[in-house]
Scaffold this active site. Structure first.
Site, PDB file in Angstrom:
ATOM      1  N   CYS A  76       0.859  -1.181   0.000  1.00 53.91           N
ATOM      2  CA  CYS A  76       0.000   0.000   0.000  1.00 53.91           C
ATOM      3  C   CYS A  76       0.891   1.225   0.000  1.00 53.91           C
ATOM      4  O   CYS A  76       2.065   1.156   0.326  1.00 53.91           O
ATOM      5  CB  CYS A  76      -0.887   0.013   1.235  1.00 53.91           C
ATOM      6  SG  CYS A  76      -1.932  -1.445   1.357  1.00 53.91           S
TER       7      CYS A  76
ATOM      8  N   ARG B  45       1.914   1.546  -5.949  1.00 53.33           N
ATOM      9  CA  ARG B  45       2.084   0.575  -4.870  1.00 53.33           C
ATOM     10  C   ARG B  45       0.821  -0.253  -4.615  1.00 53.33           C
ATOM     11  O   ARG B  45       0.853  -1.234  -3.858  1.00 53.33           O
ATOM     12  CB  ARG B  45       2.460   1.292  -3.577  1.00 53.33           C
ATOM     13  CG  ARG B  45       3.742   2.053  -3.669  1.00 53.33           C
ATOM     14  CD  ARG B  45       4.045   2.751  -2.373  1.00 53.33           C
ATOM     15  NE  ARG B  45       4.387   1.793  -1.340  1.00 53.33           N
ATOM     16  CZ  ARG B  45       5.614   1.370  -1.091  1.00 53.33           C
ATOM     17  NH1 ARG B  45       6.621   1.819  -1.805  1.00 53.33           N
ATOM     18  NH2 ARG B  45       5.843   0.499  -0.139  1.00 53.33           N
TER      19      ARG B  45
ATOM     20  N   TRP C 256      -3.469  -2.023  -1.667  1.00 50.33           N
ATOM     21  CA  TRP C 256      -3.401  -3.323  -2.342  1.00 50.33           C
ATOM     22  C   TRP C 256      -4.014  -4.304  -1.353  1.00 50.33           C
ATOM     23  O   TRP C 256      -3.478  -4.534  -0.279  1.00 50.33           O
ATOM     24  CB  TRP C 256      -1.950  -3.689  -2.649  1.00 50.33           C
ATOM     25  CG  TRP C 256      -1.807  -4.932  -3.473  1.00 50.33           C
ATOM     26  CD1 TRP C 256      -1.873  -5.034  -4.833  1.00 50.33           C
ATOM     27  CD2 TRP C 256      -1.559  -6.258  -2.985  1.00 50.33           C
ATOM     28  NE1 TRP C 256      -1.693  -6.344  -5.213  1.00 50.33           N
ATOM     29  CE2 TRP C 256      -1.499  -7.117  -4.108  1.00 50.33           C
ATOM     30  CE3 TRP C 256      -1.385  -6.804  -1.719  1.00 50.33           C
ATOM     31  CZ2 TRP C 256      -1.264  -8.484  -4.006  1.00 50.33           C
ATOM     32  CZ3 TRP C 256      -1.162  -8.179  -1.610  1.00 50.33           C
ATOM     33  CH2 TRP C 256      -1.100  -9.000  -2.744  1.00 50.33           C
TER      34      TRP C 256
ATOM     35  N   ASN D 213      -0.053  -0.211   6.041  1.00 50.98           N
ATOM     36  CA  ASN D 213       0.528  -1.044   4.996  1.00 50.98           C
ATOM     37  C   ASN D 213       1.112  -2.262   5.685  1.00 50.98           C
ATOM     38  O   ASN D 213       1.896  -2.105   6.617  1.00 50.98           O
ATOM     39  CB  ASN D 213       1.624  -0.258   4.268  1.00 50.98           C
ATOM     40  CG  ASN D 213       2.419  -1.117   3.304  1.00 50.98           C
ATOM     41  OD1 ASN D 213       1.915  -2.111   2.800  1.00 50.98           O
ATOM     42  ND2 ASN D 213       3.652  -0.726   3.049  1.00 50.98           N
ATOM     43  N   GLY D 214       0.747  -3.462   5.241  1.00 54.34           N
ATOM     44  CA  GLY D 214       1.286  -4.675   5.852  1.00 54.34           C
ATOM     45  C   GLY D 214       0.177  -5.615   6.268  1.00 54.34           C
ATOM     46  O   GLY D 214      -0.956  -5.505   5.785  1.00 54.34           O
TER      47      GLY D 214
ATOM     48  N   GLU E 277      12.560 -13.860 -17.893  1.00 52.21           N
ATOM     49  CA  GLU E 277      12.166 -12.462 -17.688  1.00 52.21           C
ATOM     50  C   GLU E 277      11.181 -12.022 -18.776  1.00 52.21           C
ATOM     51  O   GLU E 277      10.206 -11.323 -18.500  1.00 52.21           O
ATOM     52  CB  GLU E 277      13.425 -11.577 -17.664  1.00 52.21           C
ATOM     53  CG  GLU E 277      13.190 -10.088 -17.566  1.00 52.21           C
ATOM     54  CD  GLU E 277      12.439  -9.637 -16.314  1.00 52.21           C
ATOM     55  OE1 GLU E 277      12.200 -10.446 -15.420  1.00 52.21           O
ATOM     56  OE2 GLU E 277      12.057  -8.451 -16.269  1.00 52.21           O
TER      57      GLU E 277
ATOM     58  N   LYS F  33       7.390 -10.716 -18.027  1.00 54.51           N
ATOM     59  CA  LYS F  33       6.894  -9.415 -18.508  1.00 54.51           C
ATOM     60  C   LYS F  33       5.570  -9.604 -19.253  1.00 54.51           C
ATOM     61  O   LYS F  33       4.623  -8.835 -19.086  1.00 54.51           O
ATOM     62  CB  LYS F  33       7.903  -8.742 -19.450  1.00 54.51           C
ATOM     63  CG  LYS F  33       9.142  -8.204 -18.794  1.00 54.51           C
ATOM     64  CD  LYS F  33       8.968  -6.847 -18.162  1.00 54.51           C
ATOM     65  CE  LYS F  33       8.803  -6.859 -16.684  1.00 54.51           C
ATOM     66  NZ  LYS F  33       9.820  -7.311 -15.806  1.00 54.51           N
TER      67      LYS F  33
ATOM     68  N   GLU G 180       2.673 -10.496 -16.750  1.00 51.26           N
ATOM     69  CA  GLU G 180       2.175  -9.430 -15.871  1.00 51.26           C
ATOM     70  C   GLU G 180       1.572  -8.271 -16.650  1.00 51.26           C
ATOM     71  O   GLU G 180       0.667  -7.611 -16.164  1.00 51.26           O
ATOM     72  CB  GLU G 180       3.239  -8.968 -14.874  1.00 51.26           C
ATOM     73  CG  GLU G 180       4.479  -8.361 -15.447  1.00 51.26           C
ATOM     74  CD  GLU G 180       5.523  -8.013 -14.375  1.00 51.26           C
ATOM     75  OE1 GLU G 180       5.190  -7.931 -13.184  1.00 51.26           O
ATOM     76  OE2 GLU G 180       6.691  -7.815 -14.748  1.00 51.26           O
TER      77      GLU G 180
ATOM     78  N   HIS H  55      12.347 -32.585 -23.095  1.00 55.38           N
ATOM     79  CA  HIS H  55      12.006 -33.408 -21.930  1.00 55.38           C
ATOM     80  C   HIS H  55      10.571 -33.179 -21.467  1.00 55.38           C
ATOM     81  O   HIS H  55      10.215 -33.564 -20.354  1.00 55.38           O
ATOM     82  CB  HIS H  55      12.993 -33.132 -20.793  1.00 55.38           C
ATOM     83  CG  HIS H  55      14.410 -33.442 -21.167  1.00 55.38           C
ATOM     84  ND1 HIS H  55      14.872 -34.728 -21.336  1.00 55.38           N
ATOM     85  CD2 HIS H  55      15.451 -32.627 -21.471  1.00 55.38           C
ATOM     86  CE1 HIS H  55      16.144 -34.695 -21.696  1.00 55.38           C
ATOM     87  NE2 HIS H  55      16.516 -33.426 -21.794  1.00 55.38           N
TER      88      HIS H  55
ATOM     89  N   LYS I 260       3.778  -2.625  -6.953  1.00 53.01           N
ATOM     90  CA  LYS I 260       5.212  -2.498  -7.226  1.00 53.01           C
ATOM     91  C   LYS I 260       6.064  -3.066  -6.105  1.00 53.01           C
ATOM     92  O   LYS I 260       7.086  -3.685  -6.338  1.00 53.01           O
ATOM     93  CB  LYS I 260       5.520  -1.006  -7.415  1.00 53.01           C
ATOM     94  CG  LYS I 260       6.965  -0.694  -7.699  1.00 53.01           C
ATOM     95  CD  LYS I 260       7.276  -0.932  -9.144  1.00 53.01           C
ATOM     96  CE  LYS I 260       8.719  -0.630  -9.485  1.00 53.01           C
ATOM     97  NZ  LYS I 260       9.098  -1.355 -10.718  1.00 53.01           N
TER      98      LYS I 260
HETATM   99  C1  AGP Z   1       8.636  -7.510 -12.044  1.00 56.09           C
HETATM  100  O1  AGP Z   1       8.286  -6.767 -13.140  1.00 56.09           O
HETATM  101  C2  AGP Z   1       7.947  -7.160 -10.781  1.00 56.09           C
HETATM  102  N1  AGP Z   1       7.977  -5.776 -10.505  1.00 56.09           N
HETATM  103  C3  AGP Z   1       8.367  -8.038  -9.606  1.00 56.09           C
HETATM  104  O2  AGP Z   1       8.623  -9.340 -10.036  1.00 56.09           O
HETATM  105  C4  AGP Z   1       9.570  -7.547  -8.789  1.00 56.09           C
HETATM  106  O3  AGP Z   1      10.754  -7.674  -9.518  1.00 56.09           O
HETATM  107  C5  AGP Z   1       9.641  -8.327  -7.480  1.00 56.09           C
HETATM  108  O4  AGP Z   1       8.449  -8.150  -6.770  1.00 56.09           O
HETATM  109  C6  AGP Z   1      10.816  -7.924  -6.629  1.00 56.09           C
HETATM  110  O5  AGP Z   1      10.750  -6.579  -6.272  1.00 56.09           O
HETATM  111  P1  AGP Z   1      11.993  -5.848  -5.646  1.00 56.09           P
HETATM  112  O6  AGP Z   1      13.069  -5.807  -6.671  1.00 56.09           O
HETATM  113  O7  AGP Z   1      11.501  -4.486  -5.263  1.00 56.09           O
HETATM  114  O8  AGP Z   1      12.434  -6.649  -4.452  1.00 56.09           O
END
Ligand code: AGP
Length: 634
Positions: A2, A27, A78, A104-105, A503, A507, A510, A526, A629
């Site tokens: 959050c 966030r 969130w 937040n948490g 990666e 991408k 998400e 395999h 994020k």
């Molecule tokens: C990837 O696009 C995401 N933002 C996510 O996987 C991110 O890399 C992951 O949550 C780790 O975040 P951080 O680097 O802030 O620890």
């Protein structure tokens, strides 16, 4: 997960909170809300959905200033406990409506606390864990009432502001992870905050103070910031802040100047932050390397708090991270093992923490995190330090928790990344990992000085190669638009191309909500090859033909295998690689690089592919559904 902003000063708290929330929305965007204290009243407004819904609610108010006052706070959510509804949106208030809390948490013991409060006659209206804090504060203030310094229980430090003392006592009862910010109708002179395992920073302005999840929320007002440590409470007033631990002992925290300004957190003419951040990669990379490659060809990591001897004592390396940062760690493994001959394991932080990794004081744990707040990674760091391992953080956020909890930190200098999908910080993380790998090899004497110098010289050229690669990606944009209706995409790679494939798949998942998987190309036969059907797009990251062990020849065979079964092949290959041409339905060229540096260019077309495909599907690439994020819950 959050976003939080608290304010006390002379400006309209509503305006400051709204402006902060616009910066923090990345966030979490399940709901948002604001509380303002002014004219003897506490007013709150909250709405499910994106911030625009709250702004609309406020704009529809018949009053010119719907929330007058210069003390207040804002929250963007969130959702964890309780769905994304109006009633679960923060702020949450107590029975009397005198105080409001944002959080937040996750408060892990909230069910017990809720039962206790309800038994005591409190009426809780939401499904959230947060609401218990409002009622616990209400109970504490009723138990220990009175003006500043007059009443207070045993601890002398609790003879401070009533709201601060009450928050300290409540925090001592909470389990889990939390950043809390509280305002009270009767105490417009303060905004009080607390944190455990979730982020909170202070902004120190002229005649005003801010509490926020990150500095972007107040960067338009001040660039002077202060860290808040673990288990601390901060009382913010117009003229400054006072910080104590949960027992009330004063603490003196580090203050720092933020080295970027408000414009860095703006879109700068781009329609999306993600597009801007993709294009900032040459600068992000150059800034991360800056000052760390010496003119005589050595690696200089002098901001380390670990000595060269500490690095010489290492006999094993663990890398822990999540998501994109984990992929950067996978790339690092190839480099660290090749250059240093040290065993190197890479693990998702959430798994590392809950098995029994064998660590000791000769183990170097590298924790990679853009935000520096990812709770899974933070817990892995704490676990590693308890086992006496030395922890080096690679992080993009000054003042964040993971660097503070580590023995040393190497900052990536990518500037603020607002798009939820990591792009420029991935490049920064890969570069930082390469620097650490070379530094280890250098101080341990595994590579000769001229070998390190040759790598340094090639690393210096990488920002320019990144810039050139970005300039030639129109073909993959066109292809992405063409594939907007595809059902799935497979990504294949070998060696460092394998994490790049992972990666690329992440991408696409998400951003475009599309089924995407990354596999080592050699693993295909395999099992995963059964997924191949006519027309399935298969994107292949091809290693350099000048690389090791004929990996290039092997991947060319893998491309033929999928093509023979009808796949539509999209091949990422370096300039001059002619062998792939007959088997590529679409060929995307990248410049020649050293094998271990190739991810710095091969990742770029994959980022652009996912972004463009999501845009073609009409999706918001900055705020993909269900994501946030910064993941500050386990
Ligand atoms: C990837 O696009 C995401 N933002 C996510 O996987 C991110 O890399 C992951 O949550 C780790 O975040 P951080 O680097 O802030 O620890």
């Amino acid at each position: 997960m959050c976003g939080i902003i608290g304010y006390v000063g002379d400006q309209s708290a509503l305006d400051v909170a709204l402006q902060g929330l616009r910066r923090l929305e990345y966030r979490g965007y399940d709901s948002s809300g604001i509380a303002v204290v002014g004219a003897g009243a506490l007013r709150t407004a909250r709405r499910a959905g994106k911030l625009a819904n709250l702004e609309k609610l406020l704009a529809e108010s018949p009053e010119t200033d719907p929330m007058p006052g210069t003390t207040g706070m804002g929250h963007t959510r969130w959702a964890t406990h309780g769905g994304p509804t109006d009633v679960n949106a923060h702020p949450h208030t107590d029975c009397t409506g005198a105080l409001a809390v944002i959080h937040n948490g996750i408060i892990e013991n909230f069910a017990l606390l809720r039962a206790e409060l309800e038994a005591g006659g409190h009426e809780l209206t939401s499904e959230t864990d947060t609401e218990v804090v409002a009622h616990l504060l209400e109970a504490e203030l009723a138990r220990v009432p009175g003006p500043v310094g007059v009443a207070g229980p045993a601890s002398s430090a609790d003879a401070s502001h009533p709201l601060t003392g009450a928050l300290r006592r409540v925090c001592r009862r909470l389990e889990g992870a939390f950043t809390l910010v509280v305002v009270h109708r009767d105490y417009p002179e303060v905004v009080v905050g607390a944190r455990r395992n979730s982020p909170l920073v202070v902004g120190l302005g002229e005649g005003e103070s801010f509490l926020a999840s990150d500095v972007s929320a107040f960067i338009a007002h001040t660039r002077e910031a202060m860290e808040i440590g673990q288990d601390q409470v901060v009382e913010a007033r117009r003229d400054g802040v006072a910080v104590t631990d949960f027992e009330g002992q004063p603490v003196d925290n580090r203050r720092y100047h933020v080295d970027w300004d408000a414009s860095a957190a703006e879109k700068g003419g781009y329609p999306y932050f993600m597009l801007k951040e993709i294009n900032e990669q040459p600068t992000a990379l150059a800034d991360t390397l800056r000052g760390r490659l010496s003119a005589d060809g050595a690696i200089v990591l002098d901001e380390e708090r670990l000595s060269a001897q500490d690095f010489r004592d290492v006999d094993k390396v663990f890398i822990v991270a999540c998501g994109t940062a984990y992929h950067a760690g996978l790339i690092a493994k190839y480099a660290v093992e090749h250059w240093t001959r040290l065993p190197c394991e890479v693990e998702m932080a959430s798994e590392f923490r809950y098995r029994d990794p064998v660590l000791d004081r000769s183990t170097l744990v590298i924790a990679i995190s853009q935000s520096g707040e990812t709770l899974d990674t933070l817990m892995a760091v704490k676990h590693a330090r308890e086992q006496k391992a030395r922890v080096l953080a690679i992080c993009n956020t000054n003042g964040s928790t993971i660097p503070r909890e580590s023995d040393a930190v190497l900052y990536t200098r990518c500037g603020p990344e607002v798009g939820v999908a990591s792009t420029k910080t991935f490049l920064g993380q890969v570069a930082a990992c390469l620097l650490v790998g070379l530094f280890l090899a250098q101080v341990r004497g595994v590579l000769y000085g001229d070998e390190v110098a040759a790598y340094v010289e090639r690393l210096q050229r990488m920002p320019e190669l990144v810039r050139r690669t970005l300039g030639r990606l129109e073909p993959i944009r066109e292809l992405a638009r063409e594939l907007a209706d595809a059902k799935a995409v497979l990504f294949l790679g070998r060696h460092v191309g394998y994490p790049v494939a992972l990666e690329g798949a992440l991408k696409l998942k998400e951003l475009a909500y599309m089924h995407a998987e990354g596999f080592p190309a050699g693993e295909l036969k395999h099992g995963p090859i059964a997924l191949i059907e006519p027309g399935l797009p298969v994107l292949v990251v091809v290693p350099s033909p000048r690389g090791r062990a004929n990996l290039h020849g092997k991947i060319v065979s893998n491309i033929q295998e999928v093509r023979a079964r009808g796949a539509r092949t999209i091949v990422i290959a370096e300039d001059g690689d002619l062998a792939v041409e007959p088997y590529a339905d679409h060929l995307i060229r990248v410049p020649e690089t050293t094998s271990l540096f190739a991810p710095l260019v091969t990742t770029l077309p994959l980022q652009v592919f996912a972004c463009e495909l999501a845009l073609a599907r009409g999706l918001d690439v900055d705020q993909p559904r269900n994501l946030a994020k910064s993941v500050t819950v386990e």
